[in-house]
Design an enzyme around this catalytic site. Structure first.
Site, PDB file in Angstrom:
ATOM      1  N   ASN A   7      38.159  59.633 107.411  1.00 39.32           N
ATOM      2  CA  ASN A   7      37.807  61.047 107.555  1.00 39.32           C
ATOM      3  C   ASN A   7      37.180  61.480 106.233  1.00 39.32           C
ATOM      4  O   ASN A   7      37.878  61.662 105.241  1.00 39.32           O
ATOM      5  CB  ASN A   7      39.082  61.852 107.860  1.00 39.32           C
ATOM      6  N   HIS A  93      43.447  68.857 112.535  1.00 40.77           N
ATOM      7  CA  HIS A  93      43.749  68.393 111.174  1.00 40.77           C
ATOM      8  C   HIS A  93      44.450  69.513 110.413  1.00 40.77           C
ATOM      9  O   HIS A  93      44.150  70.687 110.612  1.00 40.77           O
ATOM     10  CB  HIS A  93      42.450  67.986 110.470  1.00 40.77           C
ATOM     11  N   GLU A  95      44.088  70.616 107.568  1.00 42.28           N
ATOM     12  CA  GLU A  95      43.175  71.518 106.843  1.00 42.28           C
ATOM     13  C   GLU A  95      42.590  72.560 107.797  1.00 42.28           C
ATOM     14  O   GLU A  95      42.327  73.694 107.410  1.00 42.28           O
ATOM     15  CB  GLU A  95      42.089  70.692 106.136  1.00 42.28           C
ATOM     16  N   GLU A 164      50.222  62.991 109.874  1.00 41.45           N
ATOM     17  CA  GLU A 164      49.795  63.249 108.502  1.00 41.45           C
ATOM     18  C   GLU A 164      50.692  64.334 107.895  1.00 41.45           C
ATOM     19  O   GLU A 164      50.439  65.529 108.085  1.00 41.45           O
ATOM     20  CB  GLU A 164      48.340  63.738 108.479  1.00 41.45           C
ATOM     21  N   SER A 209      47.296  60.042 101.618  1.00 43.71           N
ATOM     22  CA  SER A 209      47.298  59.247 100.388  1.00 43.71           C
ATOM     23  C   SER A 209      47.359  57.738 100.640  1.00 43.71           C
ATOM     24  O   SER A 209      47.981  56.997  99.873  1.00 43.71           O
ATOM     25  CB  SER A 209      48.440  59.684  99.457  1.00 43.71           C
TER      26      SER A 209
HETATM   27  P1  13P Z   1      43.886  61.548 101.939  1.00 48.76           P
HETATM   28  O1  13P Z   1      43.783  60.109 102.358  1.00 48.76           O
HETATM   29  O2  13P Z   1      42.805  61.944 100.981  1.00 48.76           O
HETATM   30  O3  13P Z   1      45.269  61.881 101.467  1.00 48.76           O
HETATM   31  O4  13P Z   1      43.622  62.437 103.240  1.00 48.76           O
HETATM   32  C1  13P Z   1      44.280  62.109 104.414  1.00 48.76           C
HETATM   33  C2  13P Z   1      43.696  62.880 105.516  1.00 48.76           C
HETATM   34  O5  13P Z   1      43.785  64.097 105.571  1.00 48.76           O
HETATM   35  C3  13P Z   1      42.948  62.139 106.549  1.00 48.76           C
HETATM   36  O6  13P Z   1      42.641  62.942 107.633  1.00 48.76           O
END
Ligand code: 13P
Length: 246
Positions: A7, A93, A95, A164, A209
Site C-alpha cells: 500500500n 484503512h 487512515e 492492522e 510496521s
Molecule cells: P506501515 O507498513 O508503514 O506501518 O503501514 C502499514 C499500512 O498501513 C498498510 O496498509
C-alpha cells in the site's frame, strides 16, 4: 495462495511509478506460488497498468466510491478502476477511518459495491492503542467486521481482511507475530460464525510496521495468510525481499 500487498499510500508520482515497476518486475520474476499486489495512488494506476502488462503482479486501489457515477466531486468509481486493470480495493484503512472520518456504514457500502462489481475488497480492521490497553481488541475487531459485512454475510469468501492495529502502523512498533496470530485466528472463527457456509477462502493479512527483518516471522504463523505493507513497500528492492520472505 498467500498475498503480499504493498500500500503506497500518498507516495510516488506516475513517473516514479514507472521506474519502480521497471526495477521491481525482474526482482519478482518467476514467483508463482504467491500473489503480489501493488496499490499505488489513483494517479499512478494508468501507468502501472501499462508497466505491469504481461506480469503476474496485480493492481489494487486504495479506496473507491460505492456509487456507479454522478455528482461526487473528487471520488472514483469501481467501473473507472476496473478499466485500469484494478482487481483489488483496500477498504476501511485506518487512515480513511480516523483521518477522513469514514464510518462503518460507508465501509459496508463500499464492500457491497466491490462485490457487485467483482472486485475483491481488502477490508482493514484494527484497534487503537487505548482500546488494546483496555482489553477491547477482540470486541473492536468483531464490531468492525460485523458492521462491514452487514447484509452481505453470505459473501465472506469473496473478501480478504487485513488486521492492522492502528498503533502499529508507521510506528516502527509492530504487533508480535504471536499476538497477531491470536487475532487472525479469532477473525477466521468469527467469519465462520457470521456465515455458516464460509469455506475459508478469506485471507487474513497482517499490516503494521512490516519490514524485511520481521516479515518472515509473521508469515510463519498459522493464520497469517499474507502482509499489507506500507512504508517498506515504497522501495522495489525492499518490497521484493518481503515478497520472498517465506
Ligand atoms: P506501515 O507498513 O508503514 O506501518 O503501514 C502499514 C499500512 O498501513 C498498510 O496498509
Amino acid at each position: 495462495m498467500k498475498l503480499i500487498a504493498g500500500n503506497w499510500k500518498m507516495n510516488l508520482t506516475p513517473s516514479q511509478t514507472s521506474e519502480y515497476i521497471k526495477a521491481f518486475l525482474p526482482l519478482v520474476e518467476g514467483i508463482e506460488d504467491r500473489e503480489v499486489l501493488l496499490c499505488p495512488p489513483f494517479t499512478s494506476l494508468c501507468v502501472a497498468q501499462e508497466a505491469l502488462k504481461g506480469s503476474r503482479v496485480k493492481l489494487g486501489a486504495q479506496n473507491c466510491h460505492y456509487e456507479e457515477k454522478g455528482a461526487f466531486t473528487g471520488e472514483v468509481s469501481l467501473d473507472m478502476l476496473k478499466e485500469l486493470g484494478v482487481s483489488y480495493v483496500i477498504v476501511g484503512h485506518s487512515e480513511r477511518r480516523w483521518l477522513f472520518g469514514e464510518p462503518d456504514e460507508l465501509i459496508n457500502k463500499k464492500i457491497t459495491a466491490c462485490l457487485h462489481k467483482g472486485i475483491r475488497p481488502i477490508l482493514c480492521v484494527g484497534e487503537k492503542l487505548e482500546e488494546r490497553e483496555a482489553g477491547l481488541t477482540f470486541k473492536v475487531i468483531e464490531t468492525q467486521i460485523r458492521l462491514a459485512l452487514s447484509g452481505i454475510e453470505e459473501y465472506t469468501d469473496k473478501i480478504d481482511i487485513a488486521y492492522e492495529p492502528v498503533w502499529a502502523i508507521g510506528s516502527g512498533n509492530p504487533a508480535s507475530p504471536e499476538d497477531a496470530q491470536l487475532v487472525h485466528a479469532f477473525i477466521k472463527e468469527l467469519l465462520s460464525q457470521i456465515n455458516p457456509r464460509h469455506e475459508g477462502k478469506t485471507r487474513v493479512l497482517y499490516g503494521g510496521s512490516v519490514n524485511t527483518s520481521n516479515a518472515g516471522s509473521f508469515m510463519a504463523m498459522r493464520d497469517i495468510d499474507g502482509l499489507l505493507v506500507g512504508g517498506a513497500s515504497l522501495n522495489p528492492e525492499t518490497f521484493s525481499q518481503i515478497v520472498k520472505c517465506f
